[in-house]
Design a protein around this motif. Structure first.
Motif, PDB file in Angstrom:
ATOM      1  N   ARG A  95       0.843  -1.197   0.000  1.00 11.50           N
ATOM      2  CA  ARG A  95       0.000   0.000   0.000  1.00 11.50           C
ATOM      3  C   ARG A  95       0.883   1.254   0.000  1.00 11.50           C
ATOM      4  O   ARG A  95       1.884   1.329   0.700  1.00 11.50           O
ATOM      5  N   VAL A 114       0.351   5.402   0.593  1.00 17.75           N
ATOM      6  CA  VAL A 114      -0.623   6.371   1.105  1.00 17.75           C
ATOM      7  C   VAL A 114      -0.008   7.757   1.159  1.00 17.75           C
ATOM      8  O   VAL A 114       1.209   7.915   1.297  1.00 17.75           O
ATOM      9  N   CYS A 141      -5.008   6.589  -1.216  1.00 18.27           N
ATOM     10  CA  CYS A 141      -4.450   5.271  -0.918  1.00 18.27           C
ATOM     11  C   CYS A 141      -4.443   4.422  -2.183  1.00 18.27           C
ATOM     12  O   CYS A 141      -5.449   4.360  -2.907  1.00 18.27           O
TER      13      CYS A 141
END
Length: 179
Positions: A42, A44, A94
């Motif tokens: 991920r 972000v 995100c």
């Protein structure tokens, strides 16, 4: 201040990412608020997003406040009853399914640096965040899985981002209409 609902979007393909890019144009992104979470696959970030409404070339509002008479404080000018015409809001962005992140023209350790997001380009396997000053972040992704959500409430500002190319874009569009 507007009473619009907070923005909340998902993007799953390059066309969806074009919408996200338009909404985030001219966002201010502190480098310290950008992070790759490798174990979670991920990436972000938190962006200070300018709330664009309509076509900036057709917006009659000034890009910056009128010059104040010498010695007049901006706070006193606000008390005269002219509310700031624009808004900014913090937004979380995100990306999931991120396999690798590459940085160009910036040092991820420079926590105090603030970047100005120009645009986002997307292909099925890569997303590139392009910032002013030739900086970029390239995300190599397994699939486009993006979430954009406003965090908190918008606040007023008198400053609208200005682009040197805006008049040229409007002129080019009118030339195309005449052809």
């Amino acid at each position: 201040m507007s009473d619009d609902k907070p923005l909340k979007l998902r993007a799953r393909d390059p066309a969806d990412m074009d919408v996200v890019a338009a909404l985030l144009q001219d966002a201010l992104v502190p480098l310290g608020d950008m992070k790759y979470l490798a174990k979670e696959k991920r990436f972000v970030l938190v962006a200070n997003r300018f709330r664009w409404h309509g076509d900036p070339a057709e917006d009659p509002r000034p890009a910056a406040p009128e010059p104040q008479p010498e010695g007049e404080d901006a706070a006193f000018a606000d008390e005269a009853g002219t509310a700031p015409p624009f808004e900014r809001v913090n937004s979380g962005l995100c990306f999931d399914k991120v396999a690798r992140v590459r940085y160009r023209g910036l040092a991820p350790g420079s926590k105090d640096e603030i970047l100005s997001l120009l645009t986002i380009t997307a292909q099925p396997d890569a997303i590139t965040l392009i910032f002013a000053g030739e900086a970029a972040v390239r995300l190599e992704v397994e699939a486009i899985r993006c979430h954009l959500e406003d965090i908190g409430h918008p606040w007023p500002t008198r400053w609208r981002p200005q682009h040197d190319w805006e008049p040229a874009v409007a002129e080019k569009a009118s030339e195309n209409e005449r052809s």
